[in-house]
Design an enzyme around this catalytic site. Structure first.
Site, PDB file in Angstrom:
ATOM      1  N   ASP A   1     -19.256  -8.130 -28.437  1.00  0.00           N
ATOM      2  CA  ASP A   1     -19.295  -8.042 -26.961  1.00  0.00           C
ATOM      3  C   ASP A   1     -20.161  -9.102 -26.275  1.00  0.00           C
ATOM      4  O   ASP A   1     -20.633  -9.151 -25.205  1.00  0.00           O
ATOM      5  CB  ASP A   1     -19.871  -6.796 -26.380  1.00  0.00           C
ATOM      6  CG  ASP A   1     -19.346  -5.413 -26.901  1.00  0.00           C
ATOM      7  OD1 ASP A   1     -18.146  -5.454 -27.112  1.00  0.00           O
ATOM      8  OD2 ASP A   1     -19.941  -4.305 -27.258  1.00  0.00           O
TER       9      ASP A   1
ATOM     10  N   ILE B   1     -13.030  -7.275 -35.758  1.00  0.00           N
ATOM     11  CA  ILE B   1     -11.864  -8.418 -35.848  1.00  0.00           C
ATOM     12  C   ILE B   1     -12.557  -9.082 -36.812  1.00  0.00           C
ATOM     13  O   ILE B   1     -13.729 -10.002 -36.817  1.00  0.00           O
ATOM     14  CB  ILE B   1     -11.620  -9.021 -34.623  1.00  0.00           C
ATOM     15  CG1 ILE B   1     -11.156  -8.007 -33.427  1.00  0.00           C
ATOM     16  CG2 ILE B   1     -10.597  -9.971 -34.679  1.00  0.00           C
ATOM     17  CD1 ILE B   1      -9.856  -7.182 -34.093  1.00  0.00           C
TER      18      ILE B   1
ATOM     19  N   ASN C   1      -5.532   3.310 -22.809  1.00  0.00           N
ATOM     20  CA  ASN C   1      -5.474   2.061 -22.287  1.00  0.00           C
ATOM     21  C   ASN C   1      -3.887   1.347 -22.844  1.00  0.00           C
ATOM     22  O   ASN C   1      -3.484   0.795 -21.849  1.00  0.00           O
ATOM     23  CB  ASN C   1      -6.359   1.225 -22.693  1.00  0.00           C
ATOM     24  CG  ASN C   1      -7.646   1.201 -21.995  1.00  0.00           C
ATOM     25  OD1 ASN C   1      -7.885   1.186 -20.791  1.00  0.00           O
ATOM     26  ND2 ASN C   1      -8.807   1.519 -22.592  1.00  0.00           N
TER      27      ASN C   1
ATOM     28  N   LEU D   1     -11.249   0.261 -33.156  1.00  0.00           N
ATOM     29  CA  LEU D   1     -12.722   0.433 -33.768  1.00  0.00           C
ATOM     30  C   LEU D   1     -12.967  -0.299 -34.954  1.00  0.00           C
ATOM     31  O   LEU D   1     -13.561   0.433 -36.047  1.00  0.00           O
ATOM     32  CB  LEU D   1     -12.919   1.979 -33.873  1.00  0.00           C
ATOM     33  CG  LEU D   1     -12.801   2.772 -32.440  1.00  0.00           C
ATOM     34  CD1 LEU D   1     -13.106   4.325 -32.581  1.00  0.00           C
ATOM     35  CD2 LEU D   1     -13.936   2.182 -31.652  1.00  0.00           C
TER      36      LEU D   1
ATOM     37  N   GLU E   1     -11.159   0.780 -16.481  1.00  0.00           N
ATOM     38  CA  GLU E   1     -10.632   0.350 -17.542  1.00  0.00           C
ATOM     39  C   GLU E   1      -9.091   0.167 -17.257  1.00  0.00           C
ATOM     40  O   GLU E   1      -8.442  -0.839 -17.536  1.00  0.00           O
ATOM     41  CB  GLU E   1     -10.694   1.187 -18.825  1.00  0.00           C
ATOM     42  CG  GLU E   1     -12.148   1.245 -19.190  1.00  0.00           C
ATOM     43  CD  GLU E   1     -12.488   2.209 -20.582  1.00  0.00           C
ATOM     44  OE1 GLU E   1     -11.439   2.058 -21.365  1.00  0.00           O
ATOM     45  OE2 GLU E   1     -13.513   3.020 -20.508  1.00  0.00           O
TER      46      GLU E   1
ATOM     47  N   GLY F   1      -4.739   5.848 -27.233  1.00  0.00           N
ATOM     48  CA  GLY F   1      -4.072   5.018 -26.553  1.00  0.00           C
ATOM     49  C   GLY F   1      -3.642   5.013 -25.182  1.00  0.00           C
ATOM     50  O   GLY F   1      -2.893   4.524 -24.496  1.00  0.00           O
TER      51      GLY F   1
ATOM     52  N   ASN G   1     -10.903  -7.789 -25.009  1.00  0.00           N
ATOM     53  CA  ASN G   1     -11.424  -6.432 -25.476  1.00  0.00           C
ATOM     54  C   ASN G   1     -11.801  -5.757 -24.049  1.00  0.00           C
ATOM     55  O   ASN G   1     -12.305  -6.413 -23.144  1.00  0.00           O
ATOM     56  CB  ASN G   1     -12.736  -6.645 -26.423  1.00  0.00           C
ATOM     57  CG  ASN G   1     -13.232  -4.957 -26.578  1.00  0.00           C
ATOM     58  OD1 ASN G   1     -12.603  -4.407 -27.090  1.00  0.00           O
ATOM     59  ND2 ASN G   1     -14.396  -5.138 -26.499  1.00  0.00           N
TER      60      ASN G   1
ATOM     61  N   HIS H   1     -14.539  -3.000 -22.806  1.00  0.00           N
ATOM     62  CA  HIS H   1     -15.716  -2.384 -23.007  1.00  0.00           C
ATOM     63  C   HIS H   1     -16.201  -1.569 -22.051  1.00  0.00           C
ATOM     64  O   HIS H   1     -16.221  -1.788 -20.695  1.00  0.00           O
ATOM     65  CB  HIS H   1     -16.885  -3.307 -23.458  1.00  0.00           C
ATOM     66  CG  HIS H   1     -17.960  -2.881 -23.959  1.00  0.00           C
ATOM     67  ND1 HIS H   1     -18.266  -2.218 -25.177  1.00  0.00           N
ATOM     68  CD2 HIS H   1     -19.182  -2.416 -23.256  1.00  0.00           C
ATOM     69  CE1 HIS H   1     -19.585  -1.690 -25.230  1.00  0.00           C
ATOM     70  NE2 HIS H   1     -19.987  -1.954 -24.073  1.00  0.00           N
TER      71      HIS H   1
END
Length: 207
Positions: A151, A94, A14, A91, A181, A12, A108, A110
């Protein structure tokens, strides 16, 4: 107040960047309503608890079918009445019923500059291993909306990061997180929460 759900699978980091930026006011008009993980021992859930954010584990293996899991995830998101779903190292693919229910309301992060090093099989360290194997001099991160592809949704923000001599996948992963990020994911959330972007013809435009 824009309500968001953050979906995570691991530590976690991010998520922590989002929490920090909400608390210091960098992300405005936003509240994390729930953190959802597919792993009950994910440290991200502890991070959420430390900031009095509700945490929920919805693990696919605990349901008799993928359809049942998908419905449980959708029901949970609807129960919390979230406006935006943020995938921050989640991971699990969805489910289509979730994507259909939240068009251009799922984002998202990436760890590459899409369309390079993205799609099936490119996640986590695999991305950085591929970047180094190809000899790229520049990599980075991308925040994009989630659609039915992998993506392939509209790109919101990107930030480049230089590859350095002697980089290992782990070193490069850390630099991409710190320099890209943790900066563009909070920025994207702030833009969306404050109605500063729109999607026109599958392209993201500033208002």
């Amino acid at each position: 107040m824009h309500k968001i759900a953050v979906l995570v699978s691991g530590g976690g980091t991010n998520l922590q960047a989002i929490i920090d930026k909400i608390e210091d006011g960098t992300i405005g008009n936003t509240k994390i309503e729930v953190v959802i993980s597919n792993k009950k021992d994910a440290y991200a859930l502890e991070r959420a608890a430390k900031h009095n954010i509700e945490g929920v584990c919805i693990a696919p293996k605990e349901y008799e079918s993928r359809e049942a899991f998908s419905q449980a995830l959708l029901d949970t998101l609807k129960a919390y009445k979230v406006d935006l779903i943020v995938l921050a190292g989640y991971l699990v693919i969805i489910p289509e019923i979730v994507i259909a229910s939240y068009p251009n309301k799922i984002i998202n992060i990436h760890p590459s500059l899409i369309p390079s090093f993205c799609g099936d099989g490119f996640y986590g360290l695999h991305v950085h291993e591929a970047v180094l194997a190809r000899g790229n001099k520049v990599t980075g991160a991308t925040v994009h909306f989630v659609d039915e592809g992998t993506d392939t949704g509209p790109i919101i923000l990107q930030k480049a990061v230089y590859v350095q001599e002697g980089d290992t996948p782990e070193i490069l992963q850390k630099r991409v997180m710190e320099e890209a990020e943790w900066k563009i994911l909070p920025e994207a959330i702030d833009l969306i929460a404050n109605n500063k972007i729109e999607v026109i013809d599958n392209l993201v435009r500033r208002k």
